[in-house]
Write an enzyme that holds these catalytic residues in place. Structure first.
Site, PDB file in Angstrom:
ATOM      1  N   CYS A 175       4.520  -5.360   3.645  1.00  0.00           N
ATOM      2  CA  CYS A 175       3.280  -6.106   3.514  1.00  0.00           C
ATOM      3  C   CYS A 175       3.526  -7.360   2.692  1.00  0.00           C
ATOM      4  O   CYS A 175       4.046  -7.295   1.598  1.00  0.00           O
ATOM      5  CB  CYS A 175       2.215  -5.241   2.835  1.00  0.00           C
ATOM      6  SG  CYS A 175       1.889  -3.698   3.700  1.00  0.00           S
ATOM      7  N   GLY A 183       3.743   2.102  -1.243  1.00  0.00           N
ATOM      8  CA  GLY A 183       5.149   1.950  -0.919  1.00  0.00           C
ATOM      9  C   GLY A 183       5.412   1.212   0.363  1.00  0.00           C
ATOM     10  O   GLY A 183       6.514   1.292   0.907  1.00  0.00           O
ATOM     11  N   CYS A 184       4.433   0.503   0.900  1.00  0.00           N
ATOM     12  CA  CYS A 184       4.667  -0.259   2.128  1.00  0.00           C
ATOM     13  C   CYS A 184       5.397  -1.545   1.774  1.00  0.00           C
ATOM     14  O   CYS A 184       4.790  -2.499   1.302  1.00  0.00           O
ATOM     15  CB  CYS A 184       3.344  -0.571   2.823  1.00  0.00           C
ATOM     16  SG  CYS A 184       3.527  -1.650   4.231  1.00  0.00           S
ATOM     17  N   GLY A 185       6.699  -1.571   1.989  1.00  0.00           N
ATOM     18  CA  GLY A 185       7.489  -2.674   1.481  1.00  0.00           C
ATOM     19  C   GLY A 185       7.500  -3.914   2.345  1.00  0.00           C
ATOM     20  O   GLY A 185       8.121  -4.890   1.980  1.00  0.00           O
ATOM     21  N   ARG A 228       0.847  -1.178   0.000  1.00  0.00           N
ATOM     22  CA  ARG A 228       0.000   0.000   0.000  1.00  0.00           C
ATOM     23  C   ARG A 228       0.883   1.228   0.000  1.00  0.00           C
ATOM     24  O   ARG A 228       1.580   1.502   0.960  1.00  0.00           O
ATOM     25  CB  ARG A 228      -0.876   0.045   1.258  1.00  0.00           C
ATOM     26  CG  ARG A 228      -1.943  -1.023   1.316  1.00  0.00           C
ATOM     27  CD  ARG A 228      -2.963  -0.612   2.370  1.00  0.00           C
ATOM     28  NE  ARG A 228      -3.918  -1.671   2.589  1.00  0.00           N
ATOM     29  CZ  ARG A 228      -3.966  -2.382   3.703  1.00  0.00           C
ATOM     30  NH1 ARG A 228      -3.125  -2.151   4.668  1.00  0.00           N
ATOM     31  NH2 ARG A 228      -4.871  -3.320   3.837  1.00  0.00           N
TER      32      ARG A 228
END
Length: 286
Positions: free
Chosen positions: A126, A122-124, A120
């Protein structure tokens, strides 16, 4: 962007790359209004390595070749930029696919990690399959030729703000900038995701053979664990953020011997790790 090729601001009223002009209705000062306004683009970007889908990130569709290379380096998929042989992009109704051809050694590392990410903005982290994949081995950063002046960080943060053309148009994106030791912004990338902006910057530095260790990185976000980890993977000895770090970020910075600076605003800053790299600041080295 390479600051030497920064586009003139005059065209901002007629075209803004990375944004769409959309109708907006609202109330300001008690008065209703209806205008056309720039809204930052956010699209799914899938990264495929040698035909295998590995990650889908929500990103601004700019500088995607830099993004692909920077992500691959900062995530430890590539050890060196020359392990990336080719990059192609394709668009569909669903989003953008970036297809990378990498060396067999890099592809073997990728398969060994068995990591699938659905991110989400750029949530690296997840989708990481195990805790062992979160914190990996990092390079231990060497000290630069000389200590950095505090004023260099203040100068850089001021320049970053003035160079954020997409942020000025939309108010919705982060920036990551690589700055020379005297605080001059040399390279800057923007994205709706802070991790994406940093990956784009790392890719730009690698694509242009910049000695990243000779300067520092300034970001317009908080300093999360992954921002520190990516900075360390790029070989940059100092990360300056406009907002606060997390405790995991501080612990990671200590481990990598990275100087972590938070709340870098005007002449103020707070140093959370390895303050000895800053000159004339009255800090003792850890």
């Amino acid at each position: 962007m390479d600051i030497a090729t920064l586009p003139a601001a005059d065209g901002a009223d007629t075209f803004c790359e990375g944004a769409r002009l959309l109708p907006v209705h609202g109330v300001r000062g008690g008065e209703a209004y209806a205008v056309q306004d720039w809204v930052a683009e956010e699209v799914p970007v899938a990264l495929e390595f040698n035909g295998i889908s590995h990650a889908v990130m929500l990103a601004t569709p700019l500088d995607l070749e830099d993004f692909a290379l920077g992500f691959s380096l900062s995530e430890g998929i590539l050890d060196h930029a020359h392990e990336l042989y080719a990059v192609e992009t394709g668009e569909s109704e669903l989003g953008i696919t970036v297809r990378l051809q990498v060396s067999s050694a890099a592809f073997a590392r990728l398969k060994q990690r068995r990591r699938t990410i659905a991110g989400r903005t750029g949530c690296g982290l997840c989708g990481t399959e195990s805790l062992a994949h979160v914190s990996r081995e990092l390079p231990v950063l060497a000290d630069p030729a000389g200590p950095l002046e505090r004023q260099a960080i203040a100068r850089a943060m001021l320049q970053v703000q003035s160079l954020q053309t997409l942020q000025q148009a939309t108010g919705a994106v982060h920036a990551a900038a690589w700055c020379s030791a005297d605080g001059e912004v040399q390279w800057l990338r923007e994205d709706v995701g802070r991790h994406n902006a940093l990956d784009k910057l790392i890719g730009a530095l690698a694509n242009n053979d910049v000695d990243a260790s000779a300067g520092f990185i300034a970001v317009t976000s908080r300093a999360s664990f992954e921002m520190v980890q990516k900075t360390a993977m790029a070989g940059v000895p100092l990360l300056a953020a406009v907002s606060a770090p997390t405790s995991f970020a501080v612990a990671t910075a200590e481990r990598a011997r990275l100087t972590l600076v938070g709340f870098a605003r005007k002449d103020d800053l707070a140093v959370y790790s390895h303050p000895g790299r800053l000159a004339a600041a009255g800090y003792g080295a850890h």
